[in-house]
Design a protein around this motif. Structure first.
Motif, PDB file in Angstrom:
ATOM      1  N   ALA A 194       0.915  -1.034  -0.136  1.00 44.86           N
ATOM      2  CA  ALA A 194      -0.034  -0.109   0.091  1.00 44.86           C
ATOM      3  C   ALA A 194       0.879   1.309   0.030  1.00 44.86           C
ATOM      4  O   ALA A 194       0.611   2.128  -0.729  1.00 44.86           O
TER       5      ALA A 194
ATOM      6  N   MET B  12      -4.111   4.408 -10.538  1.00 43.04           N
ATOM      7  CA  MET B  12      -5.488   4.346  -9.642  1.00 43.04           C
ATOM      8  C   MET B  12      -5.815   2.669 -10.004  1.00 43.04           C
ATOM      9  O   MET B  12      -6.341   2.384  -8.675  1.00 43.04           O
ATOM     10  N   ALA B  13      -5.766   1.976 -11.091  1.00 40.64           N
ATOM     11  CA  ALA B  13      -6.353   0.750 -10.972  1.00 40.64           C
ATOM     12  C   ALA B  13      -5.351  -0.233 -10.120  1.00 40.64           C
ATOM     13  O   ALA B  13      -5.925  -1.048  -8.934  1.00 40.64           O
TER      14      ALA B  13
ATOM     15  N   LEU C 139      -3.380   0.820  -7.398  1.00 48.37           N
ATOM     16  CA  LEU C 139      -3.456   1.591  -6.164  1.00 48.37           C
ATOM     17  C   LEU C 139      -4.813   0.790  -5.516  1.00 48.37           C
ATOM     18  O   LEU C 139      -4.797   0.428  -4.253  1.00 48.37           O
ATOM     19  N   SER C 140      -5.954   0.878  -6.189  1.00 56.74           N
ATOM     20  CA  SER C 140      -7.377   0.474  -5.399  1.00 56.74           C
ATOM     21  C   SER C 140      -7.119  -0.845  -5.302  1.00 56.74           C
ATOM     22  O   SER C 140      -7.677  -1.497  -4.246  1.00 56.74           O
ATOM     23  N   CYS C 141      -6.787  -1.756  -6.278  1.00 54.98           N
ATOM     24  CA  CYS C 141      -6.986  -3.278  -6.055  1.00 54.98           C
ATOM     25  C   CYS C 141      -5.922  -3.802  -4.932  1.00 54.98           C
ATOM     26  O   CYS C 141      -6.332  -4.799  -4.311  1.00 54.98           O
TER      27      CYS C 141
ATOM     28  N   GLY D 211      -5.035  -2.017  -2.647  1.00 52.28           N
ATOM     29  CA  GLY D 211      -5.450  -1.373  -1.460  1.00 52.28           C
ATOM     30  C   GLY D 211      -6.271  -2.342  -0.849  1.00 52.28           C
ATOM     31  O   GLY D 211      -6.830  -2.104   0.505  1.00 52.28           O
ATOM     32  N   PHE D 212      -7.271  -3.080  -1.645  1.00 51.89           N
ATOM     33  CA  PHE D 212      -8.252  -3.875  -0.946  1.00 51.89           C
ATOM     34  C   PHE D 212      -7.674  -4.935  -0.088  1.00 51.89           C
ATOM     35  O   PHE D 212      -8.401  -5.129   0.873  1.00 51.89           O
TER      36      PHE D 212
ATOM     37  N   TYR E 179      -4.952  -4.230   1.841  1.00 48.46           N
ATOM     38  CA  TYR E 179      -4.683  -3.276   2.795  1.00 48.46           C
ATOM     39  C   TYR E 179      -5.781  -3.243   3.782  1.00 48.46           C
ATOM     40  O   TYR E 179      -5.818  -3.179   4.944  1.00 48.46           O
ATOM     41  N   ALA E 180      -6.963  -2.638   2.860  1.00 50.46           N
ATOM     42  CA  ALA E 180      -8.127  -2.514   3.977  1.00 50.46           C
ATOM     43  C   ALA E 180      -8.628  -3.483   4.269  1.00 50.46           C
ATOM     44  O   ALA E 180      -9.382  -3.588   5.550  1.00 50.46           O
TER      45      ALA E 180
ATOM     46  N   TRP F  96      -1.858  -4.917 -11.346  1.00 49.18           N
ATOM     47  CA  TRP F  96      -2.972  -4.784 -11.039  1.00 49.18           C
ATOM     48  C   TRP F  96      -3.499  -6.286 -10.406  1.00 49.18           C
ATOM     49  O   TRP F  96      -4.154  -6.507  -9.527  1.00 49.18           O
TER      50      TRP F  96
ATOM     51  N   PHE G 213      -5.047  -9.708  -2.587  1.00 46.20           N
ATOM     52  CA  PHE G 213      -6.271  -9.520  -1.985  1.00 46.20           C
ATOM     53  C   PHE G 213      -7.074 -10.812  -1.656  1.00 46.20           C
ATOM     54  O   PHE G 213      -7.622 -11.378  -0.554  1.00 46.20           O
TER      55      PHE G 213
END
Lengths: 436, 204
Positions: B21, B60-61, B63-65, B67-68, B70-71, B143, B150
């Motif tokens: 992340a 963005m692609a 980072l967000s995936c 980040g799944f 990490y979240a 990605w 995740f």
């Protein structure tokens, strides 16, 4: 084609699965898979991978982490207390005293931050100690912070508007322009209700702030400048068409970094913490957004929006009746769904009908954001109530809930006003970007 | 509930997800810098080097995936705890494990579909239809790597949660896999504020 009963059952199942604590994003994927398998064939989801890639490889959505980062930097490294003090110089002499400062500081903070929860925590932490020692009704103090902070998502920049814009192909720049006047109007309504209540019941706020000398007041005014400057740069470049919201946010991040540098609060540790929080918040939003996009696709193939629009035209619902139905629907839904889940989860179903009914997508975006604000302060799941109570750390959360009621009424009044006069929303975007 | 126990899966997965992340976060910073340079070049020299928005999209692609995951290890994916908090403990455990199992199932499904995307890209040697002509396998494999991370965490959580429940350790399962309660989030917000430099707290 799908029947109305099946749609209702499906929506009921979605709510049920969310309420038993499944991940909101997973619920939406699960419903898409179920819907596709039961009514058509799971084969229509064969291209899901490409869809998720296309949904996330998105420069518009990149504005979300940018604005989250901007807010994080300013919350963690900025100096909210200085802003609060400076604003109280000017607003403290109104009837209701420091209560107005809560609203004003929230509005100001909202103008650089895209999140209402962060605004509530920040303002609450500065305002509560300042107000504890004074003679104010605790309910009204807490309510003004919880409600004032909801301005964060109405006054641009707003994370919710980026999500709405990206999901519905509505211009984020237009939405940002559309949020300005309702945001200012709601700020004024909040302040008005404070003045009226304190005039009727003077015991609510008996304490007046002593006037600081003019020299001090003018000197403290400088503390407001950085925030105003960042807002002006970010929003100005969007309104003037110099930069897209994503680009403007990037410029805002650089300004925030420079500001923190001048405050001497910029450390590697702080930046790392801000970046981690940014990735975390972005990811949790995107999981729901991709789930909703998938659901959107399946519902479209199943013909759900057409079925609902057909039902509405069968019962002969007018635009106004439809909007009032949505108003009631969102107030109820907002009571027990988390704000993001409520907004993102309903867009796939509601938005196509909105378009079919001839309602302006920009206007509806603002309406939806105000509904999100309402859901942030309606018990039992209103996040801002808990944040303010958490910062307060004593007493009962009932105080916060009671205190927000006058402000909740003002939000409903604002909805009524934008229904009667849609130009409150649409005038500025049409003026700065041309008629849409 | 007893003393807070550290989830063994989290102990292994958290550092990896956090590190990933953080890398994505710094990639975001790099895009911030690129965008600013681009704007200056556009305004001052009337020349624009193409492709910043394309790179931004890739970041963005990824980072967000990424980040799944990490979240997930920070238990911050959105769940509604309104009803579940009022259920008896055993029912809570069932709901919590159901949530983890379904999330893991969805993650596996997404990775399967995502793998197809990369396979096709490799097969056809796809490049982006832009001046950059980026070979798409580069951003897409990053990605997919994020999605796989995740999935691994989600599957491990589901298996661990299932094991705990089946061996009767329902209260441990509830502590580890309960929804993020509103209070947790509030504590996080406050902790974030308290991490501020005390220097900036001094009121004039």
């Amino acid at each position: 084609m799908i029947t109305l009963t099946q749609i209702t059952l499906g929506f009921g199942l979605m709510l049920l699965l969310m309420l038993v604590g499944l991940h909101v994003g997973a619920v939406m994927f699960l419903l898409s898979i179920l819907g596709a398998s039961i009514f058509i064939s799971p084969a229509i989801l064969a291209s899901l991978g490409n869809q998720i890639w296309a949904d996330t490889d998105n420069f518009v959505l990149l504005a979300i982490p940018m604005f989250v980062l901007l807010g994080e930097l300013l919350v963690r490294g900025g100096s909210t207390d200085k802003i609060y003090n400076s604003l109280s110089d000017w607003l403290g002499s109104l009837t209701g005293g420091l209560l107005h400062t809560n609203i004003g500081a929230s509005a100001m903070f909202a103008a650089v931050s895209g999140s209402s929860v962060a605004t509530a925590a920040t303002i609450g932490r500065v305002a509560l100690p300042a107000l504890k020692t004074r003679n104010y009704s605790p309910q009204l103090v807490l309510g003004s912070i919880a409600a004032g902070a909801t301005l964060g998502i109405l006054i641009p920049p707003s994370i919710n508007m980026i999500i709405y814009g990206a999901m519905t192909n509505t211009s984020v720049g237009r939405l940002y322009a559309a949020g300005v006047l309702p945001g200012i109007l709601l700020t004024v309504l909040f302040m008005t209700v404070i003045v009226v209540m304190c005039r009727i019941w003077p015991q609510l706020a008996t304490d007046r702030v002593a006037h600081a000398p003019w020299s001090v007041r003018l000197k403290r005014l400088v503390d407001l400048l950085p925030m105003i400057a960042i807002f002006a740069i970010v929003m100005g470049s969007i309104y003037l068409g110099w930069a897209t919201p994503t680009e403007a946010a990037a410029v805002g991040v650089v300004c925030a970094l420079l500001l923190l540098l001048s405050y001497r609060t910029l450390t590697l540790k702080l930046v790392n913490e801000c970046l981690l929080a940014t990735v975390q918040i972005t990811a949790l939003i995107v999981l729901i957004v991709t789930g909703a996009a998938c659901l959107n696709y399946v519902l479209g193939i199943l013909g759900v929006p057409q079925a609902l629009a057909g039902f509405l035209s069968d019962i002969g619902a007018t635009q106004l009746q439809f909007i009032l139905m949505l108003l009631v629907f969102y107030i109820i839904l907002g009571c027990f769904l988390e704000t993001l889940a409520m907004m993102i989860g309903t867009i796939p179903v509601v938005f196509p009908i909105v378009v079919a009914m001839g309602i302006d997508p920009v206007w509806f975006g603002i309406f939806l954001v105000i509904m999100c604000e309402v859901s942030l302060i309606t018990p039992p799941t209103g996040m801002n109530l808990y944040v303010v109570q958490g910062v307060r750390g004593e007493g009962s959360i009932m105080d916060v809930m009671v205190g927000t009621i006058p402000f909740l009424l003002m939000m409903i009044l604002l909805v009524a006003l934008i229904i009667v006069m849609p130009d409150i929303v649409l005038w500025l975007p049409n003026w700065s970007f041309g008629p849409g | 509930m007893g003393k807070e126990q550290i989830n063994p899966v989290t102990r292994i997965a958290q550092p990896i997800a956090r590190w990933a992340a953080l890398l994505c976060g710094w990639a975001l910073m790099a895009v911030v810098a690129l965008i600013c340079i681009e704007i200056v070049a556009r305004k001052l020299f009337n020349s624009s080097f193409q492709g910043v928005d394309e790179i931004g999209g890739y970041v963005m692609a990824v980072l967000s995936c990424t980040g799944f995951a990490y979240a997930l290890v920070t238990n911050s994916h959105v769940r509604v705890d309104l009803l579940i908090a009022r259920l008896p403990r055993s029912a809570q455990a069932i709901a919590n494990i159901l949530a983890m199992v379904i999330l893991a199932g969805i993650a596996v499904f997404i990775v399967m579909r995502g793998t197809v995307v990369l396979q096709e890209t490799l097969e056809f040697g796809s490049v982006s239809t832009s001046p950059l002509q980026t070979p798409l396998w580069i951003p897409q494999s990053l990605w997919l790597a994020g999605l796989v991370l995740f999935m691994l965490v989600a599957v491990a959580y589901a298996a661990h949660g299932l094991f705990l429940t089946l061996t009767g350790k329902t209260s441990v399962a509830n502590t580890h896999y309960g929804p993020p309660s509103l209070l947790d989030e509030v504590e996080q917000e406050i902790a974030a504020l308290e991490s501020r430099d005390p220097q900036s707290e001094t009121t004039p």
